[in-house]
Write a protein that holds these residues in place. Sequence first.
Motif, mmCIF file in Angstrom:
data_model
loop_
_atom_site.group_PDB
_atom_site.id
_atom_site.type_symbol
_atom_site.label_atom_id
_atom_site.label_comp_id
_atom_site.label_asym_id
_atom_site.label_seq_id
_atom_site.Cartn_x
_atom_site.Cartn_y
_atom_site.Cartn_z
ATOM 1 N N ASP A 14 -47.588 -46.602 -17.793
ATOM 2 C CA ASP A 14 -46.858 -47.287 -16.854
ATOM 3 C C ASP A 14 -47.816 -47.645 -15.596
ATOM 4 O O ASP A 14 -48.219 -48.795 -15.545
ATOM 5 N N SER A 60 -43.426 -55.694 -11.608
ATOM 6 C CA SER A 60 -42.833 -55.586 -13.236
ATOM 7 C C SER A 60 -43.772 -55.306 -14.312
ATOM 8 O O SER A 60 -43.251 -54.743 -15.306
ATOM 9 N N GLN A 61 -44.817 -55.746 -14.179
ATOM 10 C CA GLN A 61 -45.888 -55.593 -15.114
ATOM 11 C C GLN A 61 -46.451 -54.197 -15.216
ATOM 12 O O GLN A 61 -46.808 -53.580 -14.434
ATOM 13 N N THR A 62 -46.285 -53.455 -16.464
ATOM 14 C CA THR A 62 -46.796 -52.009 -16.526
ATOM 15 C C THR A 62 -48.265 -52.111 -17.358
ATOM 16 O O THR A 62 -48.736 -53.193 -17.806
ATOM 17 N N GLN A 95 -48.154 -53.380 -20.814
ATOM 18 C CA GLN A 95 -48.331 -54.905 -21.109
ATOM 19 C C GLN A 95 -49.553 -55.517 -20.896
ATOM 20 O O GLN A 95 -50.040 -56.092 -21.774
ATOM 21 N N ASN A 151 -51.538 -54.117 -24.284
ATOM 22 C CA ASN A 151 -51.025 -54.629 -25.492
ATOM 23 C C ASN A 151 -50.748 -56.106 -25.493
ATOM 24 O O ASN A 151 -50.883 -56.629 -26.439
ATOM 25 N N ASP A 152 -50.889 -56.747 -24.317
ATOM 26 C CA ASP A 152 -50.518 -58.283 -24.273
ATOM 27 C C ASP A 152 -51.784 -59.175 -23.799
ATOM 28 O O ASP A 152 -51.841 -60.161 -24.299
ATOM 29 N N TYR A 153 -52.789 -58.454 -23.022
ATOM 30 C CA TYR A 153 -53.931 -59.481 -22.686
ATOM 31 C C TYR A 153 -54.739 -59.786 -23.649
ATOM 32 O O TYR A 153 -54.931 -59.175 -24.864
ATOM 33 N N ARG A 188 -53.886 -51.656 -31.099
ATOM 34 C CA ARG A 188 -52.341 -52.083 -30.896
ATOM 35 C C ARG A 188 -51.427 -51.895 -31.871
ATOM 36 O O ARG A 188 -51.862 -52.232 -32.983
ATOM 37 N N PRO A 189 -50.274 -51.466 -31.545
ATOM 38 C CA PRO A 189 -49.526 -51.253 -30.167
ATOM 39 C C PRO A 189 -50.140 -49.953 -29.623
ATOM 40 O O PRO A 189 -50.110 -48.900 -30.460
#
Length: 307
Positions: A126, A134-136, A139, A142-144, A173-174
């Motif tokens: 977190d 909002s961004q944890t 994120q 796993n998303d960048y 990932r994840p």
Amino acid sequence: MTQTEYHTPVLLEETVTWLVTDPDGIYVDGTLGGGGHTQALLSRLSSKARVYGIDQDDDALQEVRERIGGDPRLELIKGNFGYMKTLLPPDVIGKVTGILLDLGVSSHQIDEPERGFSFQADGPLDMRMSDLRSQTAAQVVNDYEYEDLRNIFFEYGEERQSSRIARTIIENRPIATTSELKKVIQKVAKGPHAVKSVARIFQAIRIEVNRELEMLETALSQGLEILKEDGRYVIISYHSLEDRLVKMFFKTGNTEGTLHKDFYGNDIKPVEMLTPKIVTASEEEIQRNPRARSARMRVAAKKSEVA
Ligand SMILES: C[S@@+](CC[C@H](N)C(=O)[O-])C[C@H]1O[C@@H](n2cnc3c(N)ncnc32)[C@H](O)[C@@H]1O
């Protein structure tokens, strides 16, 4: 009692001594935490003084409300110090005697595994200091894209193995928890210094999630509007990136570190550094509170005239 289980304030005596120039003044503690600094500050002020205590974390506000919330001189505000100017009542803008920022996370935030700040305990990824974000960390991890991850690790973590760690994270990932992330970093960072790499990567992700450097930059420049003439900034940082920003701002009045000149070619310096050398904790304090080891305090005053 200013030391609580929540957080032990760092450089307490030094902070209050530098900050308080007028016992009747208006002060802003932008990083309330467990309220240790605020409580010591209130003890030096008269009944006419006012203190605005800001924190973005509900836990901090709850802790301080329970301990010293009854003090009529203290007003608690939930929000990000990067938006200080809009959080404070309009009638205090330009009248503030001192602003304190004791940057980073509190011991309480690190000690709660479910907040995801610590690699020494298992928790969700977190790392948000506030539910206003909002961004944890999950994120980010796993998303960048590869380049973004690598740049964050390099710039905010000053980690030499940034590229390899970013690539290994993407291959694995994840990643859902702090322990999983630690294990993935340790596939690259091995040996006695591995833990330092893990700490650097966690720091980098935390800075990204909370936009820590951007918020510090905004707070520094908003301080020029909020403070009165000769009003002071007292800033305690815990890593070189923050300290560099503070130092540049105190030297030049902007975070690029560029000295602007007036029409006559004179330097425009809206702030004056009052601590030419950083203030650090004594050995005795470090023994008592190891967190104090990395603390670097700088103080500056807003100048009356730009010249
Ligand atoms: C190091 S602790 C402060 C401890 C405090 N001085 C004391 O004596 O207990 C930092 C606190 O600042 C808060 N914080 C960090 N960045 C912030 C920001 N941009 N806006 C508002 N609060 C912030 C954190 O939530 C944390 O509670």
